[in-house]
Design a protein around this motif. Structure first.
Motif, PDB file in Angstrom:
ATOM      1  N   PRO A  82       0.923  -1.324   0.102  1.00 56.23           N
ATOM      2  CA  PRO A  82       0.084  -0.069   0.046  1.00 56.23           C
ATOM      3  C   PRO A  82       0.925   1.400   0.157  1.00 56.23           C
ATOM      4  N   TRP A  83       0.424   2.262  -0.835  1.00 60.08           N
ATOM      5  CA  TRP A  83       1.001   3.557  -0.765  1.00 60.08           C
ATOM      6  C   TRP A  83       0.011   4.366   0.248  1.00 60.08           C
ATOM      7  N   VAL A  84       0.590   5.302   0.797  1.00 57.27           N
ATOM      8  CA  VAL A  84      -0.155   6.162   1.647  1.00 57.27           C
ATOM      9  C   VAL A  84      -0.157   7.692   0.843  1.00 57.27           C
ATOM     10  N   TYR A  85      -1.253   7.886   0.622  1.00 58.94           N
ATOM     11  CA  TYR A  85      -1.620   9.416   0.082  1.00 58.94           C
ATOM     12  C   TYR A  85      -2.052  10.608   0.935  1.00 58.94           C
ATOM     13  N   VAL A  86      -1.168  11.471   1.028  1.00 57.30           N
ATOM     14  CA  VAL A  86      -1.524  12.482   2.128  1.00 57.30           C
ATOM     15  C   VAL A  86      -2.603  13.593   1.169  1.00 57.30           C
ATOM     16  N   LYS A  87      -3.627  13.801   1.563  1.00 59.63           N
ATOM     17  CA  LYS A  87      -4.637  14.800   0.719  1.00 59.63           C
ATOM     18  C   LYS A  87      -4.456  16.172   1.535  1.00 59.63           C
ATOM     19  N   GLU A  88      -4.287  16.089   2.911  1.00 63.72           N
ATOM     20  CA  GLU A  88      -4.220  17.503   3.295  1.00 63.72           C
ATOM     21  C   GLU A  88      -3.182  17.639   4.599  1.00 63.72           C
ATOM     22  N   LEU A  89      -2.637  18.490   4.678  1.00 65.71           N
ATOM     23  CA  LEU A  89      -1.784  18.748   6.026  1.00 65.71           C
ATOM     24  C   LEU A  89      -1.942  20.231   6.285  1.00 65.71           C
ATOM     25  N   PHE A  90      -2.743  20.468   7.336  1.00 65.72           N
ATOM     26  CA  PHE A  90      -2.884  21.886   7.934  1.00 65.72           C
ATOM     27  C   PHE A  90      -2.736  22.283   9.245  1.00 65.72           C
ATOM     28  N   ILE A  91      -2.175  23.208   9.617  1.00 61.21           N
ATOM     29  CA  ILE A  91      -1.798  23.643  11.055  1.00 61.21           C
ATOM     30  C   ILE A  91      -2.615  25.153  11.126  1.00 61.21           C
ATOM     31  N   GLU A  92      -3.156  25.408  12.471  1.00 63.93           N
ATOM     32  CA  GLU A  92      -3.881  26.469  12.621  1.00 63.93           C
ATOM     33  C   GLU A  92      -2.625  27.513  12.675  1.00 63.93           C
ATOM     34  N   PRO A  93      -2.796  28.790  12.166  1.00 68.24           N
ATOM     35  CA  PRO A  93      -1.755  29.696  11.886  1.00 68.24           C
ATOM     36  C   PRO A  93      -1.019  29.959  13.340  1.00 68.24           C
ATOM     37  N   PRO A  94      -1.503  30.164  14.579  1.00 63.93           N
ATOM     38  CA  PRO A  94      -0.891  30.439  15.627  1.00 63.93           C
ATOM     39  C   PRO A  94       0.134  29.236  16.062  1.00 63.93           C
ATOM     40  N   TYR A  95      -0.260  28.235  15.748  1.00 62.48           N
ATOM     41  CA  TYR A  95       0.505  27.004  15.854  1.00 62.48           C
ATOM     42  C   TYR A  95       1.666  26.565  14.972  1.00 62.48           C
ATOM     43  N   ARG A  96       1.636  27.332  13.910  1.00 61.28           N
ATOM     44  CA  ARG A  96       2.634  26.947  12.867  1.00 61.28           C
ATOM     45  C   ARG A  96       3.998  27.237  13.439  1.00 61.28           C
ATOM     46  N   TYR A  97       5.087  26.469  12.797  1.00 61.60           N
ATOM     47  CA  TYR A  97       6.482  26.602  13.185  1.00 61.60           C
ATOM     48  C   TYR A  97       6.927  26.128  14.553  1.00 61.60           C
ATOM     49  N   LEU A  98       6.038  25.122  15.065  1.00 58.00           N
ATOM     50  CA  LEU A  98       6.270  24.692  16.192  1.00 58.00           C
ATOM     51  C   LEU A  98       6.657  23.180  16.214  1.00 58.00           C
ATOM     52  N   GLY A  99       6.689  22.659  14.912  1.00 60.51           N
ATOM     53  CA  GLY A  99       7.245  21.175  14.682  1.00 60.51           C
ATOM     54  C   GLY A  99       6.035  20.455  14.660  1.00 60.51           C
ATOM     55  N   LEU A 100       4.686  20.906  14.562  1.00 65.58           N
ATOM     56  CA  LEU A 100       3.629  19.933  14.453  1.00 65.58           C
ATOM     57  C   LEU A 100       3.416  19.414  13.082  1.00 65.58           C
ATOM     58  N   GLY A 101       3.690  20.014  12.089  1.00 69.52           N
ATOM     59  CA  GLY A 101       3.767  19.201  10.537  1.00 69.52           C
ATOM     60  C   GLY A 101       4.692  18.155  10.582  1.00 69.52           C
ATOM     61  N   GLY A 102       6.027  18.014  11.167  1.00 69.41           N
ATOM     62  CA  GLY A 102       6.757  17.113  11.380  1.00 69.41           C
ATOM     63  C   GLY A 102       6.415  16.005  11.994  1.00 69.41           C
ATOM     64  N   LYS A 103       5.700  16.266  13.195  1.00 64.95           N
ATOM     65  CA  LYS A 103       5.262  15.573  13.970  1.00 64.95           C
ATOM     66  C   LYS A 103       4.062  14.551  13.542  1.00 64.95           C
ATOM     67  N   LEU A 104       3.008  15.339  12.902  1.00 63.17           N
ATOM     68  CA  LEU A 104       2.024  14.496  12.098  1.00 63.17           C
ATOM     69  C   LEU A 104       2.744  13.689  10.997  1.00 63.17           C
ATOM     70  N   MET A 105       3.648  14.095  10.242  1.00 66.51           N
ATOM     71  CA  MET A 105       4.135  13.102   9.248  1.00 66.51           C
ATOM     72  C   MET A 105       4.914  12.154   9.921  1.00 66.51           C
ATOM     73  N   ALA A 106       5.466  12.126  10.937  1.00 71.47           N
ATOM     74  CA  ALA A 106       6.117  11.035  11.602  1.00 71.47           C
ATOM     75  C   ALA A 106       5.498  10.035  11.871  1.00 71.47           C
ATOM     76  N   ALA A 107       4.004  10.716  12.594  1.00 72.59           N
ATOM     77  CA  ALA A 107       3.059   9.524  13.109  1.00 72.59           C
ATOM     78  C   ALA A 107       2.709   8.913  11.992  1.00 72.59           C
ATOM     79  N   LEU A 108       2.350   9.503  10.616  1.00 74.48           N
ATOM     80  CA  LEU A 108       2.024   8.919   9.303  1.00 74.48           C
ATOM     81  C   LEU A 108       2.835   7.639   8.954  1.00 74.48           C
ATOM     82  N   ALA A 109       4.230   8.213   9.119  1.00 75.52           N
ATOM     83  CA  ALA A 109       5.137   7.229   8.586  1.00 75.52           C
ATOM     84  C   ALA A 109       5.084   6.036   9.404  1.00 75.52           C
ATOM     85  N   ARG A 110       4.996   6.196  10.629  1.00 74.78           N
ATOM     86  CA  ARG A 110       5.065   5.193  11.524  1.00 74.78           C
ATOM     87  C   ARG A 110       3.669   4.164  11.026  1.00 74.78           C
TER      88      ARG A 110
END
Length: 163
Positions: A82-110
């Motif tokens: 199976p391939w995983v297809y990321v459809k949307e990645l969104f972080i609320e503006p006040p929470y951007r640049y805190l590493g949350l996108g990377g943490k979400l991607m790492a959870a998906l990778a696992r």
């Protein structure tokens, strides 16, 4: 505003529905298709929690979803993984640049590795260079003909923290 409490990455729960819908609307506005946005809370909840047509990881801060990663699986016949297809990645503006996108991607990778997947793939709006820079920072490479990014098995393992 972000608090000093750490964010938690977890699968979406039914009570996240209204926040997910809000983030989906914000993304539709950013990407320029707000006038065509037709998702309702009822349909979102049915497709996500009943049909399980796709999955969502959320970044939670102070008991509220402040980021989301929407994905689904695609079967591919050349290697039967199976391939995983990321459809949307969104972080609320006040929470951007805190590493949350990377943490979400790492959870998906696992999750991808647990399911036997060997590739994660997604599209990036051609004008969204900050997103492209973020994905490159995750180890992804741009497939120029399609403007699609992907991670291979070793890159998924590294992102998941297994290397």
């Amino acid at each position: 505003m972000p608090s000093d409490n750490p964010c938690v990455i977890r699968p979406a729960r039914p009570e996240d529905g209204p926040r997910l819908l809000s983030m989906m609307r914000q993304l539709a506005e950013f990407e320029g298709y707000a006038e065509d946005f037709a998702v309702t809370l009822e349909e979102l909840e049915r497709r996500l929690f009943v049909n399980r047509d796709f999955g969502v990881y959320v970044a939670e801060s102070d008991g509220q979803a402040v980021g989301m990663l929407v994905y689904y699986y695609l079967p591919f016949t050349y290697d039967l993984t199976p391939w995983v297809y990321v459809k949307e990645l969104f972080i609320e503006p006040p929470y951007r640049y805190l590493g949350l996108g990377g943490k979400l991607m790492a959870a998906l990778a696992r999750e991808c590795l647990r399911e036997g997947g060997r590739k994660i793939r997604w599209d990036v709006l051609a004008t969204n260079e900050p997103a492209a820079m973020f994905y490159r920072s995750q180890g992804a490479k741009c497939e120029d003909n399609w403007r699609i990014f992907s991670l291979n098995a070793s890159e998924i393992s590294r992102l998941a923290g297994y290397e």
